[in-house]
Scaffold this motif. Structure first.
Motif, PDB file in Angstrom:
ATOM      1  N   LEU A 142       7.528  13.662   6.820  1.00 37.27           N
ATOM      2  CA  LEU A 142       8.205  12.475   6.308  1.00 37.27           C
ATOM      3  C   LEU A 142       8.678  12.676   4.873  1.00 37.27           C
ATOM      4  CD1 LEU A 142       5.749   9.833   7.775  1.00 37.27           C
ATOM      5  CD2 LEU A 142       8.121  10.168   8.473  1.00 37.27           C
ATOM      6  N   VAL A 143       7.831  13.287   4.049  1.00 37.13           N
ATOM      7  CA  VAL A 143       8.173  13.519   2.650  1.00 37.13           C
ATOM      8  C   VAL A 143       9.433  14.366   2.535  1.00 37.13           C
ATOM      9  CG1 VAL A 143       7.434  14.774   0.580  1.00 37.13           C
ATOM     10  CG2 VAL A 143       5.852  13.211   1.727  1.00 37.13           C
ATOM     11  N   ARG A 144       9.599  15.314   3.439  1.00 43.22           N
ATOM     12  CA  ARG A 144      10.758  16.212   3.371  1.00 43.22           C
ATOM     13  C   ARG A 144      12.070  15.500   3.693  1.00 43.22           C
ATOM     14  NH1 ARG A 144       8.738  22.061   5.841  1.00 43.22           N
ATOM     15  NH2 ARG A 144       7.548  22.677   3.988  1.00 43.22           N
ATOM     16  N   GLY A 145      11.993  14.271   4.102  1.00 42.20           N
ATOM     17  CA  GLY A 145      13.198  13.489   4.315  1.00 42.20           C
ATOM     18  C   GLY A 145      13.725  12.837   3.045  1.00 42.20           C
ATOM     19  N   VAL A 146      12.989  12.972   1.943  1.00 39.08           N
ATOM     20  CA  VAL A 146      13.407  12.390   0.671  1.00 39.08           C
ATOM     21  C   VAL A 146      14.333  13.371  -0.051  1.00 39.08           C
ATOM     22  CG1 VAL A 146      12.620  11.557  -1.576  1.00 39.08           C
ATOM     23  CG2 VAL A 146      11.277  11.069   0.480  1.00 39.08           C
ATOM     24  N   PRO A 147      15.508  12.935  -0.491  1.00 41.04           N
ATOM     25  CA  PRO A 147      16.394  13.836  -1.235  1.00 41.04           C
ATOM     26  C   PRO A 147      15.674  14.486  -2.409  1.00 41.04           C
ATOM     27  CG  PRO A 147      17.529  11.796  -0.706  1.00 41.04           C
ATOM     28  CD  PRO A 147      16.099  11.589  -0.310  1.00 41.04           C
ATOM     29  N   GLY A 148      15.801  15.813  -2.512  1.00 40.07           N
ATOM     30  CA  GLY A 148      15.138  16.558  -3.566  1.00 40.07           C
ATOM     31  C   GLY A 148      13.771  17.076  -3.183  1.00 40.07           C
ATOM     32  N   LEU A 149      13.231  16.629  -2.035  1.00 44.11           N
ATOM     33  CA  LEU A 149      11.895  17.062  -1.606  1.00 44.11           C
ATOM     34  C   LEU A 149      11.948  17.802  -0.269  1.00 44.11           C
ATOM     35  CD1 LEU A 149       9.730  13.918  -2.503  1.00 44.11           C
ATOM     36  CD2 LEU A 149      10.248  15.917  -3.917  1.00 44.11           C
ATOM     37  N   THR A 150      13.107  18.349   0.074  1.00 39.61           N
ATOM     38  CA  THR A 150      13.283  19.020   1.359  1.00 39.61           C
ATOM     39  C   THR A 150      12.309  20.173   1.553  1.00 39.61           C
ATOM     40  OG1 THR A 150      15.624  18.461   1.373  1.00 39.61           O
ATOM     41  CG2 THR A 150      14.929  20.229   2.827  1.00 39.61           C
ATOM     42  N   ASP A 151      11.968  20.888   0.470  1.00 42.80           N
ATOM     43  CA  ASP A 151      11.086  22.052   0.574  1.00 42.80           C
ATOM     44  C   ASP A 151       9.662  21.738   0.141  1.00 42.80           C
ATOM     45  OD1 ASP A 151      13.227  23.694   1.402  1.00 42.80           O
ATOM     46  OD2 ASP A 151      13.847  24.001  -0.672  1.00 42.80           O
ATOM     47  N   ALA A 152       9.317  20.463   0.059  1.00 43.13           N
ATOM     48  CA  ALA A 152       8.001  20.066  -0.448  1.00 43.13           C
ATOM     49  C   ALA A 152       6.872  20.518   0.473  1.00 43.13           C
ATOM     50  CB  ALA A 152       7.949  18.551  -0.623  1.00 43.13           C
ATOM     51  N   VAL A 153       5.708  20.713  -0.129  1.00 43.83           N
ATOM     52  CA  VAL A 153       4.476  21.010   0.600  1.00 43.83           C
ATOM     53  C   VAL A 153       3.473  19.923   0.239  1.00 43.83           C
ATOM     54  CG1 VAL A 153       2.542  22.617   0.797  1.00 43.83           C
ATOM     55  CG2 VAL A 153       4.881  23.485   0.659  1.00 43.83           C
ATOM     56  N   VAL A 154       2.729  19.448   1.225  1.00 35.31           N
ATOM     57  CA  VAL A 154       1.716  18.420   0.987  1.00 35.31           C
ATOM     58  C   VAL A 154       0.343  19.040   1.219  1.00 35.31           C
ATOM     59  CG1 VAL A 154       0.787  16.196   1.727  1.00 35.31           C
ATOM     60  CG2 VAL A 154       3.258  16.526   1.612  1.00 35.31           C
ATOM     61  N   VAL A 155      -0.519  18.935   0.222  1.00 37.68           N
ATOM     62  CA  VAL A 155      -1.858  19.520   0.304  1.00 37.68           C
ATOM     63  C   VAL A 155      -2.893  18.441   0.012  1.00 37.68           C
ATOM     64  CG1 VAL A 155      -1.080  21.833  -0.337  1.00 37.68           C
ATOM     65  CG2 VAL A 155      -1.819  20.244  -2.127  1.00 37.68           C
ATOM     66  N   GLY A 156      -4.130  18.706   0.424  1.00 38.44           N
ATOM     67  CA  GLY A 156      -5.222  17.779   0.183  1.00 38.44           C
ATOM     68  C   GLY A 156      -6.112  18.254  -0.945  1.00 38.44           C
ATOM     69  N   VAL A 157      -6.559  17.319  -1.775  1.00 40.56           N
ATOM     70  CA  VAL A 157      -7.443  17.653  -2.894  1.00 40.56           C
ATOM     71  C   VAL A 157      -8.584  16.637  -2.935  1.00 40.56           C
ATOM     72  CG1 VAL A 157      -5.616  18.719  -4.275  1.00 40.56           C
ATOM     73  CG2 VAL A 157      -6.080  16.271  -4.517  1.00 40.56           C
ATOM     74  N   PRO A 158      -9.716  17.016  -3.549  1.00 42.40           N
ATOM     75  CA  PRO A 158     -10.818  16.057  -3.696  1.00 42.40           C
ATOM     76  C   PRO A 158     -10.396  14.857  -4.536  1.00 42.40           C
ATOM     77  CG  PRO A 158     -11.562  18.310  -4.115  1.00 42.40           C
ATOM     78  CD  PRO A 158     -10.062  18.355  -4.051  1.00 42.40           C
ATOM     79  N   ASP A 159     -10.919  13.684  -4.193  1.00 41.81           N
ATOM     80  CA  ASP A 159     -10.591  12.470  -4.928  1.00 41.81           C
ATOM     81  C   ASP A 159     -11.866  11.646  -5.092  1.00 41.81           C
ATOM     82  OD1 ASP A 159      -8.128  10.538  -5.720  1.00 41.81           O
ATOM     83  OD2 ASP A 159      -9.689   9.354  -4.729  1.00 41.81           O
ATOM     84  N   GLU A 160     -12.150  11.239  -6.333  1.00 37.65           N
ATOM     85  CA  GLU A 160     -13.411  10.553  -6.615  1.00 37.65           C
ATOM     86  C   GLU A 160     -13.520   9.237  -5.849  1.00 37.65           C
ATOM     87  OE1 GLU A 160     -14.073  10.007 -10.755  1.00 37.65           O
ATOM     88  OE2 GLU A 160     -14.178  12.165 -11.212  1.00 37.65           O
ATOM     89  N   ARG A 161     -12.423   8.536  -5.710  1.00 36.91           N
ATOM     90  CA  ARG A 161     -12.469   7.219  -5.071  1.00 36.91           C
ATOM     91  C   ARG A 161     -12.419   7.302  -3.552  1.00 36.91           C
ATOM     92  NH1 ARG A 161      -8.284   2.108  -6.066  1.00 36.91           N
ATOM     93  NH2 ARG A 161      -9.405   0.614  -4.734  1.00 36.91           N
ATOM     94  N   TRP A 162     -11.496   8.129  -3.014  1.00 36.80           N
ATOM     95  CA  TRP A 162     -11.238   8.141  -1.585  1.00 36.80           C
ATOM     96  C   TRP A 162     -11.862   9.327  -0.855  1.00 36.80           C
ATOM     97  CZ3 TRP A 162      -9.618   3.562  -0.411  1.00 36.80           C
ATOM     98  CH2 TRP A 162      -8.798   2.854  -1.293  1.00 36.80           C
ATOM     99  N   GLY A 163     -12.463  10.233  -1.592  1.00 36.43           N
ATOM    100  CA  GLY A 163     -13.025  11.430  -0.969  1.00 36.43           C
ATOM    101  C   GLY A 163     -12.022  12.565  -0.967  1.00 36.43           C
ATOM    102  N   GLU A 164     -10.842  12.300  -0.383  1.00 30.72           N
ATOM    103  CA  GLU A 164      -9.729  13.250  -0.401  1.00 30.72           C
ATOM    104  C   GLU A 164      -8.424  12.466  -0.539  1.00 30.72           C
ATOM    105  OE1 GLU A 164     -10.337  17.109   2.229  1.00 30.72           O
ATOM    106  OE2 GLU A 164     -10.908  15.321   3.376  1.00 30.72           O
ATOM    107  N   ALA A 165      -7.431  13.110  -1.113  1.00 29.80           N
ATOM    108  CA  ALA A 165      -6.113  12.502  -1.244  1.00 29.80           C
ATOM    109  C   ALA A 165      -5.061  13.581  -1.059  1.00 29.80           C
ATOM    110  CB  ALA A 165      -5.956  11.841  -2.618  1.00 29.80           C
TER     111      ALA A 165
END
Length: 281
Positions: free
Chosen positions: A192-215
């Motif tokens: 879905l993110v790659r449908g945003v102009p300028g983000l066609t080559d984007a990569v989405v990764v997960g990282v630790p998050d204090e509030r949610w556990g992961e984000a």
């Protein structure tokens, strides 16, 4: 009677154009016509070529192929649209090393290829399956099985659907984070993110998050200057994800980089990108 041309050195628009145009010489023996050309690219390579398509030799090379097979990762719709606007013929392929490469073309399995889903996971059968992993019987037993009819199936590890003869891949079963107690497919967010102009080559990764556990975090290479700010791009991406997957799946941040780390295959080096983001986060 064909002679495949292999690129030497680093992949670039110039090397691709030179290799392609070298195959457009007249056929041996002076016969009329030119050979039908095919090539296989990952989306990152296709994006690089489309960015250089204002250069006439690069555009001519792209248009010379009867089909350009695109696989290795999901093909962003904006890339498909850009290629279509230039008259470039793309075919989405799906497969893996274990299936001897692509065995599903534009969602349709090749003849002799069988597909089914078990608990949401795509499984594939057919004569193109590997015998197993050399010297690793445990991994072979984990990823290959036989059903009650003796048919041997490969467990792809991909989530998806097989409906009305068409395969739809949703993403890797193991590329999932748990944020606030809810499972989120990073592959679906990334698509879905790659449908945003300028983000066609984007990569989405997960990282630790204090509030949610992961984000989830969006990492994208800086491209041509856009009128919208990074904050506006992030807001657009979050709105798209929320509308399709729910508010819980919205990415937390957008990080722009000069260049994404890639593997030798041209695919994004997700683990390297994830480690770099985790250090920043």
């Amino acid at each position: 009677g064909t002679h495949p041309v292999a690129l030497s050195g680093r992949f670039s628009p110039d090397s691709f154009a030179d290799a392609t145009l070298s195959m457009l010489r007249p056929l041996p023996g002076g016969s009329a016509g030119i050979p039908e050309l095919y090539t296989s690219l990952v989306p990152a390579q296709l994006s690089t070529l489309l960015d250089a398509a204002d250069d006439r030799p690069v555009r001519a090379a792209l248009q010379a192929y009867r089909a350009i097979l695109v696989g290795g990762q999901a093909l962003p719709e904006p890339l498909r649209d850009r290629a279509a606007d230039l008259g470039i013929r793309l075919v989405r392929t799906y497969g893996s090393t274990e299936t001897s490469g692509g065995c599903v073309y534009d969602g349709v399995p090749l003849d002799t290829v069988a597909v089914r889903t078990v608990d949401g996971e795509l499984r594939i059968a057919g004569p193109m399956l590997a015998d197993g992993y050399l010297g690793d019987g445990e991994l072979t037993a984990k990823n290959f099985s036989r059903d009650e009819h003796g048919i041997r199936w490969y467990h792809t590890g991909d989530l998806g659907l097989y409906d009305d003869g068409v395969v739809r891949v949703h993403g890797r079963a193991d590329n999932v984070i748990v944020s606030g107690g809810i499972n989120i497919s990073l592959d679906r967010v990334e698509r879905l993110v790659r449908g945003v102009p300028g983000l066609t080559d984007a990569v989405v990764v997960g990282v630790p998050d204090e509030r949610w556990g992961e984000a989830s975090v969006i990492v994208a290479p800086r491209g041509e200057a856009l009128r919208r700010s990074e904050a506006e791009q992030l807001a657009h991406a979050r709105d798209l994800v929320a509308a399709e997957l729910g508010r819980h799946a919205r990415p937390a941040r957008l990080i722009m980089v000069d260049e994404l780390a890639v593997l030798a295959s041209g695919k994004p080096d997700r683990e390297s990108i994830r480690r770099a983001v985790a250090e920043l986060h």
